[in-house]
Design a protein around this motif. Structure first.
Motif, PDB file in Angstrom:
ATOM      1  N   LEU A   1       0.855  -1.177   0.000  1.00 57.33           N
ATOM      2  CA  LEU A   1       0.000   0.000   0.000  1.00 57.33           C
ATOM      3  C   LEU A   1       0.893   1.229   0.000  1.00 57.33           C
ATOM      4  N   LYS A   2       0.762   2.058  -1.022  1.00 60.78           N
ATOM      5  CA  LYS A   2       1.582   3.266  -1.150  1.00 60.78           C
ATOM      6  C   LYS A   2       0.787   4.461  -0.641  1.00 60.78           C
ATOM      7  N   VAL A   3       1.284   5.061   0.423  1.00 63.64           N
ATOM      8  CA  VAL A   3       0.589   6.152   1.102  1.00 63.64           C
ATOM      9  C   VAL A   3       1.393   7.437   0.951  1.00 63.64           C
TER      10      VAL A   3
ATOM     11  N   GLU B   1       6.442   3.469  14.208  1.00 66.54           N
ATOM     12  CA  GLU B   1       6.304   2.649  15.419  1.00 66.54           C
ATOM     13  C   GLU B   1       5.328   1.497  15.192  1.00 66.54           C
ATOM     14  N   HIS B   2       4.303   1.746  14.402  1.00 66.67           N
ATOM     15  CA  HIS B   2       3.308   0.701  14.127  1.00 66.67           C
ATOM     16  C   HIS B   2       3.780  -0.295  13.070  1.00 66.67           C
ATOM     17  N   GLY B   3       4.812   0.061  12.318  1.00 65.17           N
ATOM     18  CA  GLY B   3       5.339  -0.865  11.322  1.00 65.17           C
ATOM     19  C   GLY B   3       5.421  -0.347   9.902  1.00 65.17           C
ATOM     20  N   ALA B   4       5.129   0.916   9.685  1.00 65.29           N
ATOM     21  CA  ALA B   4       5.208   1.475   8.335  1.00 65.29           C
ATOM     22  C   ALA B   4       6.651   1.562   7.864  1.00 65.29           C
ATOM     23  N   VAL B   5       6.836   1.438   6.565  1.00 66.16           N
ATOM     24  CA  VAL B   5       8.119   1.719   5.924  1.00 66.16           C
ATOM     25  C   VAL B   5       8.078   3.185   5.497  1.00 66.16           C
ATOM     26  N   LEU B   6       8.962   3.992   6.051  1.00 64.27           N
ATOM     27  CA  LEU B   6       8.942   5.428   5.787  1.00 64.27           C
ATOM     28  C   LEU B   6       9.957   5.805   4.726  1.00 64.27           C
ATOM     29  N   ILE B   7       9.495   6.576   3.742  1.00 63.12           N
ATOM     30  CA  ILE B   7      10.375   7.185   2.747  1.00 63.12           C
ATOM     31  C   ILE B   7      10.207   8.692   2.895  1.00 63.12           C
TER      32      ILE B   7
ATOM     33  N   THR C   1      13.928   9.725  -7.947  1.00 62.48           N
ATOM     34  CA  THR C   1      14.685   8.526  -8.293  1.00 62.48           C
ATOM     35  C   THR C   1      14.999   7.691  -7.060  1.00 62.48           C
ATOM     36  N   ARG C   2      15.486   8.357  -6.015  1.00 58.95           N
ATOM     37  CA  ARG C   2      15.850   7.617  -4.796  1.00 58.95           C
ATOM     38  C   ARG C   2      14.614   7.051  -4.109  1.00 58.95           C
ATOM     39  N   SER C   3      13.503   7.776  -4.111  1.00 57.70           N
ATOM     40  CA  SER C   3      12.274   7.288  -3.501  1.00 57.70           C
ATOM     41  C   SER C   3      11.794   6.012  -4.180  1.00 57.70           C
ATOM     42  N   ARG C   4      11.871   5.970  -5.498  1.00 61.45           N
ATOM     43  CA  ARG C   4      11.449   4.769  -6.220  1.00 61.45           C
ATOM     44  C   ARG C   4      12.354   3.584  -5.896  1.00 61.45           C
ATOM     45  N   GLU C   5      13.643   3.844  -5.707  1.00 59.92           N
ATOM     46  CA  GLU C   5      14.559   2.762  -5.338  1.00 59.92           C
ATOM     47  C   GLU C   5      14.200   2.183  -3.972  1.00 59.92           C
ATOM     48  N   LEU C   6      13.917   3.052  -3.018  1.00 60.05           N
ATOM     49  CA  LEU C   6      13.582   2.586  -1.669  1.00 60.05           C
ATOM     50  C   LEU C   6      12.246   1.853  -1.654  1.00 60.05           C
ATOM     51  N   GLU C   7      11.295   2.342  -2.430  1.00 61.73           N
ATOM     52  CA  GLU C   7       9.989   1.677  -2.496  1.00 61.73           C
ATOM     53  C   GLU C   7      10.123   0.278  -3.084  1.00 61.73           C
ATOM     54  N   ALA C   8      10.946   0.149  -4.116  1.00 60.47           N
ATOM     55  CA  ALA C   8      11.127  -1.147  -4.759  1.00 60.47           C
ATOM     56  C   ALA C   8      11.762  -2.163  -3.813  1.00 60.47           C
ATOM     57  N   ALA C   9      12.489  -1.686  -2.823  1.00 64.29           N
ATOM     58  CA  ALA C   9      13.146  -2.581  -1.872  1.00 64.29           C
ATOM     59  C   ALA C   9      12.234  -3.031  -0.736  1.00 64.29           C
ATOM     60  N   ALA C  10      11.054  -2.446  -0.606  1.00 69.06           N
ATOM     61  CA  ALA C  10      10.131  -2.792   0.484  1.00 69.06           C
ATOM     62  C   ALA C  10       9.437  -4.120   0.196  1.00 69.06           C
ATOM     63  N   ALA C  11       8.965  -4.770   1.254  1.00 69.02           N
ATOM     64  CA  ALA C  11       8.265  -6.047   1.113  1.00 69.02           C
ATOM     65  C   ALA C  11       6.959  -5.859   0.351  1.00 69.02           C
ATOM     66  N   GLU C  12       6.491  -6.916  -0.250  1.00 64.90           N
ATOM     67  CA  GLU C  12       5.290  -6.841  -1.077  1.00 64.90           C
ATOM     68  C   GLU C  12       4.052  -6.471  -0.269  1.00 64.90           C
TER      69      GLU C  12
ATOM     70  N   VAL D   1       3.219  -1.448   4.192  1.00 63.58           N
ATOM     71  CA  VAL D   1       2.571  -0.148   4.095  1.00 63.58           C
ATOM     72  C   VAL D   1       3.706   0.862   3.977  1.00 63.58           C
ATOM     73  N   VAL D   2       3.869   1.424   2.781  1.00 59.22           N
ATOM     74  CA  VAL D   2       4.971   2.348   2.505  1.00 59.22           C
ATOM     75  C   VAL D   2       4.441   3.770   2.565  1.00 59.22           C
ATOM     76  N   VAL D   3       4.963   4.548   3.496  1.00 60.98           N
ATOM     77  CA  VAL D   3       4.513   5.922   3.703  1.00 60.98           C
ATOM     78  C   VAL D   3       5.561   6.872   3.125  1.00 60.98           C
ATOM     79  N   HIS D   4       5.153   7.631   2.123  1.00 62.17           N
ATOM     80  CA  HIS D   4       6.011   8.659   1.533  1.00 62.17           C
ATOM     81  C   HIS D   4       5.692   9.992   2.199  1.00 62.17           C
ATOM     82  N   ASP D   5       6.617  10.498   3.006  1.00 60.97           N
ATOM     83  CA  ASP D   5       6.456  11.808   3.643  1.00 60.97           C
ATOM     84  C   ASP D   5       6.918  12.853   2.635  1.00 60.97           C
ATOM     85  N   VAL D   6       5.956  13.563   2.024  1.00 59.09           N
ATOM     86  CA  VAL D   6       6.253  14.485   0.929  1.00 59.09           C
ATOM     87  C   VAL D   6       5.660  15.860   1.243  1.00 59.09           C
TER      88      VAL D   6
END
Length: 215
Positions: A2-4, A23-29, A93-104, A107-112
């Motif tokens: 899930l891309k947030v 803290e809840h488990g999100a992957v932060l970019i 570019t770097r954000s896409r690299e980090l997102e691609a490395a996350a588990a399938e 919950v990937v949170v992009h702080d933008v």
């Protein structure tokens, strides 16, 4: 996955919300952190900034003098646009690299910070806006970050309005509240994000066309 997209005005408290989500488990970019890395000493990004704005934007140690650069670009929309053309592609570019490395199933949170201004909402399954009143933003910038009131107002004016951010929000988190109330709200949002991440990607829980739609 899930891309947030997570956004809010300067001083709204996105950092605290993102910290709680992690803290809840999100992957932060974190776009701000990536932007700082993109203009670190010795990088092509910093060289491009110096070419555009001159050596006066460098500190004595050769690093970017961010307050000095900020005082230049936030007072001039054209100069801010120049800076964005340098930094934003590097961040993307770097954000896409980090997102691609996350588990399938992450919950990937992009702080933008400039998600609204740059029309990026369609890139995410769901957009969360951290919302505060302009008075609260101004108080935090002056009292907690040590900005002058004029500088704080200039930075706020360079961003989207509160109304514009809320227009693109699927979820709004009110941060004009005590920390305990914010924690409770973030927990509620996280539980919803996990449900969405595990559910179908084509419709929201209420039958809408995309995940989201609740405040």
């Amino acid at each position: 996955m899930l891309k947030v997209g997570l956004t809010g005005g300067i001083g709204a408290g996105k950092s605290e919300v993102s910290r709680l989500l992690v803290e809840h488990g999100a992957v932060l970019i974190d776009a701000d952190r990536i932007a700082r890395e993109a203009v670190a000493p010795g990088t092509p990004g910093l060289a491009a900034v110096v070419d555009a704005f001159g050596a006066d934007v460098l500190a004595a140690d050769g690093s970017l003098d961010r307050p000095r650069l900020g005082s230049i670009v936030f007072a001039d929309p054209e100069k801010l646009a120049v800076l964005n053309t340098i930094v934003h592609p590097l961040v993307g570019t770097r954000s896409r690299e980090l997102e691609a490395a996350a588990a399938e199933d992450a919950v990937v949170v992009h702080d933008v910070p400039l998600l609204t201004e740059n029309g990026l909402a369609p890139l995410y399954d769901l957009v969360i806006v951290v919302d505060t009143s302009p008075a609260t933003q101004l108080d935090r910038l002056v009292r907690l970050r040590g900005m002058t009131e004029d500088d704080a107002r200039a930075r706020m004016a360079a961003q989207a309005t509160r109304e514009q951010r809320r227009e693109i929000a699927d979820v709004v988190i009110d941060n004009d509240v005590p920390l305990d109330a914010l924690r409770k709200r973030v927990t509620e949002v996280w539980d919803d994000l996990v449900r969405r991440a595990r559910g179908p990607r084509t419709a929201s829980a209420d039958g809408g066309p995309k995940p989201g739609g609740a405040e």
